[in-house]
Every structure is written in structure tokens, then in C-alpha cells.
Design a protein around this motif. Structure first.
Motif, short mmCIF file in Angstrom:
data_model
loop_
_atom_site.label_atom_id
_atom_site.label_comp_id
_atom_site.label_asym_id
_atom_site.label_seq_id
_atom_site.Cartn_x
_atom_site.Cartn_y
_atom_site.Cartn_z
N ARG A 223 0.96 -0.95 -0.31
CA ARG A 223 -0.24 -0.03 0.22
C ARG A 223 1.11 0.74 -0.01
N VAL A 224 0.46 2.99 -0.90
CA VAL A 224 1.40 3.24 -0.22
C VAL A 224 1.35 4.15 1.29
N TYR A 225 3.29 4.03 1.20
CA TYR A 225 3.92 3.89 2.15
C TYR A 225 4.64 5.03 2.35
N THR A 226 4.74 5.71 3.26
CA THR A 226 5.75 7.08 3.97
C THR A 226 6.80 6.68 5.38
N ASN A 227 8.09 6.76 4.39
CA ASN A 227 9.07 5.77 5.43
C ASN A 227 9.67 6.59 6.39
N PRO A 228 10.08 6.58 6.97
CA PRO A 228 10.85 7.33 8.14
C PRO A 228 11.32 8.40 8.04
N ALA A 235 1.08 1.61 -3.68
CA ALA A 235 2.01 0.72 -4.08
C ALA A 235 1.94 0.27 -5.52
N CYS A 236 2.12 -1.56 -4.79
CA CYS A 236 2.69 -2.18 -5.64
C CYS A 236 1.85 -2.15 -6.92
N ILE A 237 1.79 -2.11 -8.39
CA ILE A 237 0.97 -2.37 -9.11
C ILE A 237 1.19 -4.21 -9.49
N TYR A 238 1.69 -5.04 -9.47
CA TYR A 238 2.07 -6.18 -9.40
C TYR A 238 2.60 -6.56 -10.87
N CYS A 239 2.81 -5.29 -11.41
CA CYS A 239 3.20 -5.42 -12.92
C CYS A 239 4.24 -6.09 -13.59
N SER A 369 4.85 -9.53 -8.73
CA SER A 369 5.70 -8.76 -8.15
C SER A 369 7.26 -9.43 -7.96
N GLY A 370 8.08 -9.02 -7.62
CA GLY A 370 9.51 -9.85 -7.71
C GLY A 370 9.30 -10.42 -6.46
N PRO B 220 0.87 -3.53 -19.15
CA PRO B 220 -0.68 -3.40 -18.22
C PRO B 220 0.07 -2.29 -18.15
N ALA B 221 -1.01 -1.66 -17.99
CA ALA B 221 -0.78 -0.44 -17.24
C ALA B 221 -1.02 -0.81 -15.74
N THR B 222 -1.64 -1.97 -14.92
CA THR B 222 -1.57 -1.88 -13.76
C THR B 222 -2.36 -3.27 -13.29
N TYR B 223 -2.22 -3.92 -12.33
CA TYR B 223 -3.01 -5.14 -11.86
C TYR B 223 -3.68 -5.31 -11.24
N ALA B 224 -2.96 -4.17 -9.94
CA ALA B 224 -3.38 -3.68 -8.50
C ALA B 224 -5.03 -4.26 -8.38
N ASN B 225 -5.61 -3.69 -9.62
CA ASN B 225 -7.30 -2.97 -9.51
C ASN B 225 -7.28 -5.01 -9.77
N VAL B 226 -7.08 -5.97 -10.73
CA VAL B 226 -7.76 -7.51 -11.56
C VAL B 226 -7.22 -8.69 -10.27
N ILE B 227 -6.13 -7.92 -9.82
CA ILE B 227 -5.22 -9.19 -9.22
C ILE B 227 -5.99 -10.25 -8.05
#
Lengths: 591, 246
Positions: A223-228, A235-239, A369-370, B220-227
Motif C-alpha cells: 500500500r502507499v507508505y511513507t517511510n521514516p 503501492a505495488c501494481i503487480y506489473c 511482484s518481485g 499492463p497499466a496496472t494489475y492492482a485492481n484485477v489480481i
């Protein structure tokens, strides 16, 4: 002609994870720091953008972000009796270059060592008897305990916004996390990533076998995260374009996302890219490094940069090379066992991966994701009884695709031809219906595995290449055989349509296929200056104003991906410098 | 080459035309017509890759004979069928020509200092040749061998003999003299797969034919919304390439 520059407080060699962390902590403590980076400057928002960053050929195959072997490579031989030949193209491992180093293109798997890994020789001796450890297995304890390093593991995980689930929260064991891990003071900064069907199938299978699955600890933010540092990750988009690529959504922790924006805006820090460090000037009598010499590759001009404090934060090979070029420390001699620079070079041993094929499952391997997947740690370290097994160590085991990029990732059943009509049929049929179960085995130090200078081959600056004398040893083969059998057991428990029967892992280390960029050792931590290069604070025994930071200080290599430990040790060393060394410069440990 | 007077460029123009008419045209102009295969026939019905009247590709690294070899090789490795057009129809020969002309083909990111010694296989590539030089040497050596073995250059062989020849290379059974048959075959196979599966910007994988074959959606543009939604369900988005986002 060399231009001598005005002295600065600190020079950091290499601006990847460790160089960035040390530079940040030391500038915060008020010191003026110069960072020397051999490669180009890269900025995520400018250089890692869609669509160009999704170029599989350029980044994954033609190795855009990796060390340029035309400038510098390593030579390899399997034994002292052989002639080492240069690794002309990178394959087995992929060191980085450029701002951010390998931290720009890693996958993000972020581990801590087990408490027993920190005291490996003592632990194994106590449990199995000292005589159970083979004479040529030169493993040692870390001179830093897990409990001492815990706050620094925590700090690095918060810097990276690691996504995961704790299995041991201040001593309380939590089902669904890694129940074998040491106690952690806090939950991971972010919850686990979404899982794939591969991870879910693996989870069901390993539970049925009585093992303890947990989500991969991942520096890909869920998720969106702000570090120290006040820096925000997306957020990861699983590309599915993680390892070997930069991250365009800033979801993968990297120096460029997690720390450099803060460091580069601090005017106490000066970044010099295209600055190829040649050697360090060492005053043997004073036991100090006086300066760092480098060439600016844009102009060919040589510079000497004096500094009160020098941080070696380059990759394993460069950290070793710069000591060897500069005459710092005694080179390791495998015949006598004397000397320490280059000693205990380790790698990791890939067990034979098992590929499972399911006619009725849709894997969608491209949604990935990696650091993605479900893991078990039941067969790692000394988490299982090694009595009578004839080896020590193990592997973490995982399933869950990191990508479905088809140049390199096209699983087909064993026996499928590599080309032609039948190859195409099988490739199309199984692409979306298969996944791998993998494990990377530990690699315990061996007397005959080491680094030194090659007598023949030279780099573009005319210096000797680093020479790896390295091969897998009996302990490695036995670990891999054992782990491979476990992988097969797990694979069969999934009831797949087909399973690629694992091949038992024997044979020489090969420089050709990718295995892992988890090279370690050569400038190892220790308690005895005769046996090690740096003390428990990563301070060189032979120069008290030189700290060496990175996986080159690991006394041996566990199965874990090293970056979590590398980051923790970087913060640990930074604390030792700012809280102890700056107050009273000199050796922090008196041997 | 080898007393063969048929100009390859004409042959290539023919290959560039999709379908049985083009294949027939080649056959009509060739004294070896009975043995000239029509590798593109099945794509006539498929027709996914090759628009009818494409101009001949300009060549950057290969000469015409070398290009003909590569076309024949990639069409043998990736034959046309209902899953995809042939390798060359997908642009793989174009890809290879451009890659060999690229910095990579010239040996970029490759340590090239001597001495050059024969090593153990695990020490990796140890030749002084750049990829471009290695491929040209491999093509010449393979054609020498097919002339000795079959009486013709590789690209003039019928499909069954091309398959036999590549199999002999793959298994190290063809004696290519100074070139290792296995090493050359592996390099040829690797670059062919790169061309077939890489983003189309490099000239191969035309119309994303290989991605369509696999069901790989490309970029893809993103898979965050479909995974979550597509876990264990088929995801059938039309693929997108770098050009589609540019």
C-alpha cells in the motif's frame, strides 16, 4: 597527472544501499560527505518510466542496469590447479552499477538471519559437537548477535516499507508468519501483498504436509507508505517487471526511492557519478586511509580525494578488489590458511526447481511482484534436526511467480522439444498453467573458496581482475539433494497434472545461467584480526578510519537473500561511527 | 553461392508476400522448385502477421545469403501454424539482423581482452568474436556443412531436411569445423526466441503474435485492481506493447 582535492570528512565508495545509508546517517550527524559512484546518475521518475521501463529485452536480457563487463569483470576457476578465465558476459549473478547500485534492480525479498545464523559455529558445535563440523568448512559466528542487530533490522524494514507478517512478535509465536524467525519488536510496516493462485496452492499443500507457510517478506509495498525519511512509496501494481528493472510506481524500495531524495537535498552531501575508484591510499604506520583515488570517466582526469573517514560500500567484488589494490590487510592464502582478504567467499546453491503443471488452474504469472509468493522456512538453517544427515544448513522454499515475461519465462513439461511445432504447442498450452517451486540453499564457507587478484586478465583501467576460485562442495550438494527432495514432495502434494521431476543437483558451479546475485564474503567480520578483515562494527582492523559495509562482510552465506542483513549492518555500522567513533576516532575493538 | 544463380533478393521479396500465391511465385521462378518449401502456406489462412505487399526489409548486418539462412532457420524453429505465423513473418529475421547490427551485436557489455583460451563449459563464452562475427561464422560454417551433406545451402533445403540439419546442429552431430555446432545452434535458438517474444519495437513479434499465442498481455497499466478478481480465472486482455503506450 592527478589532481589532489581539498579534504572532506567522509568519502563513500559506491552509492547503492549501503553507501546511501551511511552517507545519510553521517550527513545527519553533521559530516560533509562525498559519494563516488562509478556508473551514471539515474533518477526513478525520469529513467524508470512507462512504457520504456517495461522493455524486457533491454533490461532483463541485454542487462541495461548491470555492471559493464567491458570495463571490469571477474575471472573464474573451480580449483587452484586450474587456470581462471574471465566471465565475459554476466550470467550467474548481476552486480549493479550506477546510482542506486543493485538496489535499483533487485526483487525486494527482505529477510533477517535466524538467531542461530548469527552464532553459527557455536550453535552447531553445541548441538552436534564441534567434531561434526568438517575441518575445511571455515564457518564462524557473526560477532554481532541477533538481539544486538534486531533494532537495525527493524530500521531497515521501516526504511523499505517491507510488506509481510510477523511470526514472532517479542517472543510470541504467531501462526501465519514465519514461526522460525527471531523475535521482532514490531509487525512489518505493511501487510502482505496479494497472493496468486500459485501461492495459494502451495500454501494448501505445505499445510497438508505439516509445514508453516507465510507470505514472502517483500520490499514491494502493498500500500502507499511513507517511510521514516518522509519519503513516500507507491503501492505495488503487480506489473511483473521487477527484478532486473527499475520500478516505475516507486513501490519497490530502492536507494532512489527510499533514501536518495533526502540525501541529495542535503547540501552536506556531494554526489559524483562517473567516478571510477582506482584504489585507496593507505598509511600502514598510522593505520589510516588517507585518500581515495578515482578517475572521472567523462574526462579521463585522475583525482585524489583525501578524507578523514572512508566507507567502502561497493559490491562484494569491488570491496575486495580495493583492499587488494591498496595493500590493506593480508591476502588470504588457502594453502596456509593465513591472511584474510578474499577469505570465505560464498554464493548460494540453487536446488533443482520443481515445475508443476495444472490443466485446470489459471496462473496469470504476469500479475506478479518481485518478492511475491508463499514461503516455508521449515528446512532452513538449523530449523530441522541435522543429526545423521551428513550436512548442515538448508533453504527457504517458495512458490509464486515473480513474472510472466515470455523471453525468459515459458515453462514446458520435461521432454518437450526446444523448438518447432511441438515446442510451440506445449508453450502455448502451458504458459498460463504452470509455476515453479524453488529454493535457494545456503553456502557455508569452504577453505578452498576464495577471491584474489587474477595473474593474467586486466580491467579497462589496467588493474588485475578479481579471480574467483570457487566451486560447490560436498555440503552444498547434500543440502541441494535434500531440498530438492522436499520440493518434489511439495509438488506432488499439490496433485498437479504434470510435474517436472527434479534433477539432483551435482556438477560444477557455472557462470552461465542466472542463479542469484547473492555473492558474499572476502572482507569478513570477526573477532580476530588474523582471521577477519573487519571487527564487529565493520571497521577495518588495518585502518581504523575505514569501514567496509555490504555482503562482503558476511562470514558465510545463509540461504536468505542478503539485502535485509546488509541494510541492518549498514545502520549498525553508522550508529557505531556516529555514537562511538566520531567522539573518539580510533579502533572500536582492541583485539 | 555454390553455383546457385538464383538471386536471393527476389526470393526474399517472395517470402515477404503472404500466402500461397507468393509461395507459388517462388516455385515458378526457381529451378529447384520441387524442393522449395512453402513455409508460409498455413499463414495464408491465418494472415495475422504479414500484410500483403510489404517492401523487402533493408538489411543492416546480414548480406542477402545470410539473411536467407536466418529466414529459413527462424521459420524452422518457429513454423507457421494455427498458433502463430512463422518466425520470419513475425519479423524475427528482421530482429536478428538489427540485433547483430546493434551495440550488443558489436560486443557491448562483453569482456573482450585476451588471452582467449578454451575453457570448461561452466566458464562461459570464451571466444574473441562479437555476437555479429560469431553468427556470420556460424552461418557460413553451417552452409558449408549442408552443402557437403545435402548438396545445398541451408535455405534451399526442403522443410524436412532443414529440421534434420538443425537437429544435427543441436545434438552436436554436425561437424562445422572451427565452429561448435551446439554453441551456434544454442545462440541461434536464443536469439530467435528473443525476437519472437520481445516487444515489437525491435522488429520481431509483429502484431504481438507470440503474446497473443500465449495470452501474455504485454505491458499492463496496472494489475492492482484485477489480481484479486482474476485469481485462478482467465485474463484475456488484448496485449499492449511499448508503442501502444507511446
Amino acid at each position: 597527472m592527478t589532481t589532489k582535492l581539498p579534504e572532506v570528512d567522509v568519502v563513500v565508495v559506491g552509492v547503492g544501499w549501503t553507501g546511501s545509508i551511511l552517507a545519510r546517517e553521517l550527513t545527519k550527524a553533521g559530516l560533509r560527505v562525498v559519494g563516488l559512484e562509478r556508473g551514471p546518475r539515474r533518477t526513478p521518475g525520469e529513467d524508470f518510466t512507462v512504457p520504456s521501463i517495461r522493455d524486457d529485452l533491454k533490461y532483463a536480457v541485454r542487462q541495461e542496469l548491470f555492471q559493464d563487463t567491458q570495463m571490469e569483470t571477474m575471472s573464474l576457476r573451480h580449483a587452484r590447479s586450474e587456470t581462471a578465465l574471465p566471465v565475459r558476459r554476466l550470467g550467474a549473478f548481476l552486480p549493479g552499477t550506477g546510482l542506486g547500485g543493485a538496489g535499483a534492480h533487485w526483487n525486494g525479498v527482505t529477510w533477517r538471519l535466524l538467531p542461530t545464523d548469527h552464532k553459527l559455529r557455536t550453535h552447531l558445535s553445541e548441538r552436534y559437537g564441534a567434531q561434526a563440523i568438517p575441518d575445511d568448512m571455515t564457518i564462524t559466528d557473526y560477532p554481532v548477535s541477533y538481539d544486538e542487530l534486531e533494532p537495525y533490522y527493524d530500521r531497515f524494514e521501516k526504511l523499505c516499507g517491507v510488506s509481510g507478517k510477523a511470526g514472532n512478535l517479542r517472543g510470541k509465536i504467531i501462526d501465519g508468519g514465519n514461526v522460525f524467525e527471531g523475535p521482532r519488536q514490531a509487525e512489518y510496516p505493511n501487510p502482505p501483498l496479494e497472493q496468486s493462485v500459485a501461492g495459494a496452492t502451495f500454501e494448501t499443500a505445505v499445510k497438508s504436509l505439516g509445514y508453516h507457510p507465510f507470505p514472502a517478506p517483500s520490499s514491494n509495498a502493498s500500500r502507499v507508505y511513507t517511510n521514516p525519511e518522509g519519503l513516500t512509496m507507491g503501492a505495488c501494481i503487480y506489473c511483473g517487471h521487477c527484478e532486473r528493472f527499475g520500478c516505475e510506481s516507486n513501490a519497490k524500495a530502492s536507494p532512489g526511492v527510499s533514501i536518495l531524495p533526502a540525501l541529495l537535498s542535503d547540501d552536506k552531501f556531494e554526489l559524483r557519478c562517473n567516478a571510477y575508484v582506482k584504489d585507496l591510499v593507505h598509511d600502514k604506520t598510522a593505520r589510516k586511509v588517507k585518500s581515495v583515488r578515482y578517475v572521472d570517466t567523462r574526462s579521463g582526469e585522475d583525482y585524489e580525494q583525501p578524507a578523514s573517514l572512508v566507507i567502502l560500500g561497493a559490491y562484494v567484488f569491488t570491496n575486495n578488489l580495493l583492499l587488494l589494490y591498496s595493500g590493506i590487510g593480508e591476502p588470504y592464502d588457502p594453502v596456509t590458511g593465513k591472511g584474510s582478504v578474499g577469505k570465505n567467499y560464498c554464493y548460494q546453491v540453487g536446488a533443482a526447481g520443481v515445475t508443476v503443471f495444472f490443466e485446470d488452474k489459471e496462473v496469470n504469472p504476469f500479475m506478479a511482484s518481485g518478492a511475491h509468493g508463499i514461503m516455508i522456512d521449515d528446512f532452513n538453517g538449523d530449523n530441522f534436526d541435522h543429526g545423521g544427515l551428513g550436512f548442515f544448513g538448508g533453504a527457504w522454499i517458495q512458490a509464486g511467480p515473480t513474472n510472466g515475461r515470455p523471453i525468459l519465462s515459458r515453462p514446458v513439461p520435461a521432454g518437450t522439444p526446444r523448438w518447432g511445432r511441438d515446442w510451440k504447442r506445449a508453450t502455448a498450452k502451458w504458459y498460463n498453467h504452470a509455476f515453479n517451486i524453488g529454493g535457494s540453499c545456503c553456502n557455508y564457507a569452504h577453505r578452498e573458496n576464495y577471491l584474489d587478484l587474477d595473474p593474467t586478465y586486466r580491467d579497462a583501467l589496467g588493474r588485475p581482475l578479481i579471480r574467483m576460485t570457487y566451486n560447490f562442495k560436498e555440503n552444498d550438494y547434500r543440502v541441494a539433494e535434500y531440498v530438492t527432495a522436499v520440493l518434489g514432495r511439495i509438488g506432488r502434494a499439490m496433485n498437479p497434472t504434470l510435474i517436472n521431476t527434479p534433477a539432483y543437483r551435482r556438477g560444477n558451479f557455472s557462470a552461465i545461467p542466472y542463479q542469484s546475485t547473492h555473492n558474499t564474503g572476502g572482507t569478513i567480520l570477526g573477532t580476530d584480526p588474523k582471521e577477519s578483515v573487519v571487527n564487529r562494527y565493520l571497521q577495518a582492523w588495518d585502518a581504523d578510519n575505514l569501514f567496509i559495509v555490504g555482503a562482503s562482510v558476511f562470514p558465510q552465506n545463509q540461504s536468505y537473500n542478503p539485502t535485509g542483513t546488509v541494510g541492518a549492518l549498514a545502520y549498525w555500522a553508522a550508529d557505531a561511527i556516529t555514537k562511538q567513533y566520531m567522539k573518539s576516532p580510533g579502533p572500536l575493538v582492541h583485539a | 553461392m555454390a553455383g546457385d544463380t538464383i538471386p536471393r533478393r527476389g526470393f526474399l521479396v517472395g517470402v515477404g508476400l503472404a500466402g500461397t500465391a507468393a509461395a507459388a511465385g517462388v516455385a515458378a521462378s526457381s529451378p529447384a522448385s520441387a524442393e522449395v518449401p512453402a513455409p508460409n502456406q498455413s499463414s495464408a489462412t491465418e494472415g495475422a502477421a504479414a500484410p500483403g505487399n510489404r517492401e523487402p526489409e533493408p538489411l543492416l548486418a546480414l548480406n542477402e545469403a545470410e539473411h536467407a539462412f536466418i529466414v529459413a532457420a527462424v521459420d524452422t524453429i518457429i513454423p507457421a501454424d494455427d498458433l502463430s505465423p512463422s518466425g520470419s513473418e513475425c519479423g524475427v529475421a528482421t530482429f536478428i539482423d538489427r540485433q547483430l547490427a546493434s551495440a550488443w551485436g558489436g560486443g557491448a557489455k562483453m569482456y573482450r581482452s585476451g588471452p582467449f583460451l578454451r575453457g570448461k563449459p561452466e566458464q562461459g563464452y570464451q571466444l574473441a568474436l562479437t555476437p555479429r562475427e560469431f553468427f556470420l561464422a556460424g552461418i557460413a560454417a553451417t552452409n558449408d556443412w549442408t552443402r557437403k551433406t545435402y548438396g545445398k545451402d541451408f535455405d534451399r533445403l526442403p522443410a524436412s531436411e532443414r529440421i534434420a540439419a538443425l537437429t544435427a546442429l543441436e545434438e552436436g552431430k554436425a561437424d562445422l569445423g572451427h565452429v561448435s555446432a551446439r554453441q551456434f545452434f544454442n545462440a541461434l535458438l536464443t536469439i530467435t526466441m528473443e525476437g519472437f517474444f520481445a516487444d515489437p519495437i525491435y522488429g520481431g513479434n509483429r502484431n504481438m503474435a507470440s503474446w497473443k499465442m500465449l495470452g501474455f498481455p504485454g505491458l499492463p497499466a496496472t494489475y492492482a485492481n484485477v489480481i484479486d478478481q482474476y485469481r485462478d480465472k482467465p485474463y484475456t486482455a488484448a496485449p499492449q506493447s511499448i508503442a501502444d503506450f507511446s
